[in-house]
Write a protein that holds these residues in place. Structure first.
Motif, short mmCIF file in Angstrom:
data_model
loop_
_atom_site.label_atom_id
_atom_site.label_comp_id
_atom_site.label_asym_id
_atom_site.label_seq_id
_atom_site.Cartn_x
_atom_site.Cartn_y
_atom_site.Cartn_z
N GLU A 167 55.85 125.36 71.32
CA GLU A 167 55.34 126.80 71.41
C GLU A 167 55.64 127.62 72.22
N ARG A 168 54.72 127.63 73.12
CA ARG A 168 53.74 128.06 73.86
C ARG A 168 54.43 128.04 75.41
N MET A 169 55.50 127.01 76.10
CA MET A 169 55.44 126.96 77.26
C MET A 169 57.06 127.63 77.57
N ALA A 170 56.90 128.45 78.96
CA ALA A 170 57.69 129.03 79.13
C ALA A 170 59.37 128.29 79.25
N LEU A 171 60.38 129.26 79.00
CA LEU A 171 62.05 128.46 79.38
C LEU A 171 63.04 128.84 80.38
N PRO A 172 63.85 128.07 80.21
CA PRO A 172 64.27 128.54 82.10
C PRO A 172 65.72 129.50 80.78
N ARG A 173 66.29 129.58 81.90
CA ARG A 173 67.91 130.16 81.53
C ARG A 173 68.78 129.07 81.52
N PHE A 174 70.22 129.54 81.04
CA PHE A 174 71.27 128.19 80.53
C PHE A 174 72.46 128.93 80.65
N PRO A 175 72.80 129.49 81.79
CA PRO A 175 73.97 130.12 81.84
C PRO A 175 74.74 129.63 82.05
N GLU A 176 76.83 129.50 81.45
CA GLU A 176 77.55 127.95 81.91
C GLU A 176 77.50 128.31 82.72
N GLU A 177 77.72 129.25 83.46
CA GLU A 177 78.30 129.43 85.27
C GLU A 177 77.39 128.73 86.28
N ILE A 178 77.33 128.21 87.57
CA ILE A 178 76.33 128.18 88.06
C ILE A 178 76.66 129.03 89.21
N HIS A 179 75.48 129.73 89.86
CA HIS A 179 75.56 130.73 90.78
C HIS A 179 75.89 130.44 92.30
N GLU A 180 77.15 130.19 92.37
CA GLU A 180 77.19 130.26 93.46
C GLU A 180 76.71 130.86 94.46
N GLU A 181 76.02 131.63 94.46
CA GLU A 181 75.13 132.49 96.09
C GLU A 181 73.99 131.58 95.91
N SER A 182 73.69 131.61 94.80
CA SER A 182 72.33 131.13 94.94
C SER A 182 71.94 129.40 94.93
N VAL A 183 72.99 128.75 95.11
CA VAL A 183 73.27 127.11 95.34
C VAL A 183 73.53 127.15 97.60
N ARG A 184 73.97 128.49 98.07
CA ARG A 184 74.29 128.75 99.19
C ARG A 184 73.80 128.79 99.98
N THR A 185 72.20 129.94 98.92
CA THR A 185 70.89 129.65 100.20
C THR A 185 70.28 128.54 99.71
N LEU A 186 70.41 127.96 98.88
CA LEU A 186 69.48 126.52 98.77
C LEU A 186 69.83 125.62 99.83
N ALA A 187 71.61 125.44 100.05
CA ALA A 187 71.60 124.95 100.93
C ALA A 187 71.56 125.59 102.55
N ASP A 188 71.16 126.59 102.84
CA ASP A 188 71.01 126.83 104.02
C ASP A 188 69.41 127.02 104.16
N PRO B 75 76.06 122.14 104.86
CA PRO B 75 77.25 121.13 103.70
C PRO B 75 78.23 121.87 103.92
N ASP B 76 79.58 120.94 102.80
CA ASP B 76 80.64 121.47 102.35
C ASP B 76 80.16 121.65 100.65
N LEU B 77 80.39 122.71 100.53
CA LEU B 77 79.32 122.83 99.14
C LEU B 77 80.96 123.31 98.15
N ASP B 78 82.15 123.41 98.78
CA ASP B 78 83.66 123.58 98.08
C ASP B 78 83.82 122.37 97.08
N GLY B 79 83.33 121.36 98.01
CA GLY B 79 83.31 119.95 96.65
C GLY B 79 82.81 119.54 95.33
N LEU B 80 81.30 120.09 96.13
CA LEU B 80 81.01 119.81 94.58
C LEU B 80 80.86 121.53 94.08
#
Length: 318
Positions: A278-299, A311-316
Motif C-alpha cells: 500500500e505504501r510503495m512507489a509504483l512505476p508507469r505502464f504505457p503501452e508503447e516503448i519510448h524509443e528515444e529512451s531506449v536509444r539513450t540507454l543503448a548509447d 547496437p542495431d535497435l530496429d529489429g528489437l
C-alpha cells in the motif's frame, strides 16, 4: 547479463540451430482457445499481465494465457528461443545484449516505465542516513551494490554519477541480490545500493537516504523492460502475436489507469508484505516503448563498454 564469452557465443549458436523452428501454441479443444505460455518473474513490473488475464483481455482474443513464474529472469531468454515460452518479460539492456549475441529477439510491447519523478520512482540509489554521501558524484571510490553487473542497474547508476559531475569509472560495483541489500547497507558491507520496490521502500522506511533516481537521470520516460518474443515465433503465427500485443496493450492501459488494482493483484502472485504494498512507489505502464529512451540507454551501453558498437535497435523495436 554479462558480456558474452566465446563459449557463450558457441552455446548461443547451438541453441539457435537446435531451435530454429521453435514450438507452436496449441489449441485447447475444450474451449477453442489457443494456449499461449508467457515467462514472467514475481515482481511489481508484471502486474499488468496478471490483470489482463483476470480481466479477460487475452481470452477475448481467443488466447488462454498461461503465466509461468520463476525466481529470476535468467531463464526467460533461452526459454523463448527454445519454445518453452511463447513470449516473456525482461529488461531492455538484457534484450539489447541478447540481440548483440545473435538471438533474434523482438519486442511486442512496453513492459514497465520509470515513474519519471526524482525521489519518487520505483527504484533509486540509497545510502545510510549518516553517510557523508550527498549526491551521486560522491560515489566515486565507493562500493555500490546492484543485483546484476553490466546490466540496467549499474548502467543507469553510472549515468546518475556522470550527470552529477562525477566519474562513473571510479565507482566499484558489486553484485548482490535485492533481498540482501538492506542488511548489507546497514552493516557497512557496501557504501550504497541500487534497489527497486519493494526493497526501496524497506530501505526508505528504515530511515536511510535516497541520493539519486537513476532511471529518471537516464531518461524521465525510460522504458525499463519489455514483453518480447523471437522473430521466428512471430513468423510462424503473425496473427496470434498481433492479438497477444493488442491484449498486452489493453492490460498495460488498464494497469496504468488503475493503480489500486495493481496493488491488489500484487498480493496474488508476490510475497510482498501487504502493508508495504500500500505504501510503495509504483512505476508507469504505457503501452508503447519510448524509443528515444531506449536509444539513450543503448548509447550508454556503448560508453560503458557493455557492447562494442552502437547496437542495431530496429529489429528489437520493430
Amino acid at each position: 547479463m554479462r558480456r558474452p564469452t566465446p563459449a557463450a557465443l558457441a552455446a548461443t549458436a547451438a541453441l539457435l540451430a537446435a531451435t530454429a523452428c521453435g514450438g507452436t501454441p496449441t489449441a485447447d479443444d475444450a474451449d477453442g482457445l489457443t494456449t499461449v505460455t508467457a515467462g514472467v518473474i514475481p515482481i511489481v513490473d508484471v502486474a499488468p499481465v496478471y490483470l489482463g488475464v483476470e480481466q479477460g483481455f487475452f481470452e477475448d482474443r481467443g488466447i488462454d494465457l498461461r503465466l509461468e513464474s520463476g525466481s529470476g529472469g535468467a531463464a526467460v531468454v533461452p526459454g523463448v528461443i527454445s519454445g518453452e515460452f511463447d513470449f516473456a518479460f525482461s529488461n531492455i539492456v538484457s534484450l539489447v545484449i541478447a540481440r548483440e549475441q545473435g538471438l533474434p529477439l523482438t519486442a511486442l510491447s512496453n513492459g514497465v516505465t520509470s515513474a519519471g519523478e526524482q525521489g519518487a520512482d520505483f527504484g533509486g540509489v540509497f545510502v545510510l542516513s549518516d553517510s557523508d554521501v550527498t549526491g551521486a558524484a560522491d560515489l566515486e571510490g565507493l562500493t555500490v551494490a546492484a543485483n546484476n553487473l553490466n546490466n540496467i542497474g549499474d548502467t543507469t547508476v553510472r549515468q546518475s554519477v556522470r550527470a552529477a559531475g562525477g566519474d562513473p569509472a571510479e565507482v566499484d560495483f558489486v553484485e548482490l541480490p535485492f533481498p540482501d541489500m538492506p542488511a548489507a547497507l546497514e552493516t557497512g558491507q557496501i557504501d550504497a545500493v541500487w534497489a527497486v520496490e519493494p526493497f526501496a521502500s524497506t530501505i526508505r522506511e528504515a530511515g536511510h537516504r535516497e541520493i539519486a533516481s537513476n532511471f529518471v537521470d537516464t531518461h524521465p520516460d525510460l522504458s525499463v523492460a519489455a514483453y518480447f518474443t523471437s522473430e521466428t515465433r512471430i513468423a510462424e503465427d503473425p496473427d496470434l502475436f498481433e492479438d497477444v500485443t493488442a491484449a498486452l496493450h489493453e492490460s498495460l492501459a488498464y494497469a496504468d489507469a488503475n493503480p489500486d488494482e495493481v496493488r491488489r493483484i500484487l498480493a496474488d502472485y508476490t510475497e510482498i508484505d501487504p502493508s508495504l504494498i500500500e505504501r510503495m512507489a509504483l512505476p508507469r505502464f504505457p503501452e508503447e516503448i519510448h524509443e528515444e529512451s531506449v536509444r539513450t540507454l543503448a548509447d550508454l551501453m556503448v560508453t560503458d563498454g557493455l557492447v562494442d558498437e552502437a547496437p542495431d535497435l530496429d529489429g528489437l523495436l520493430r
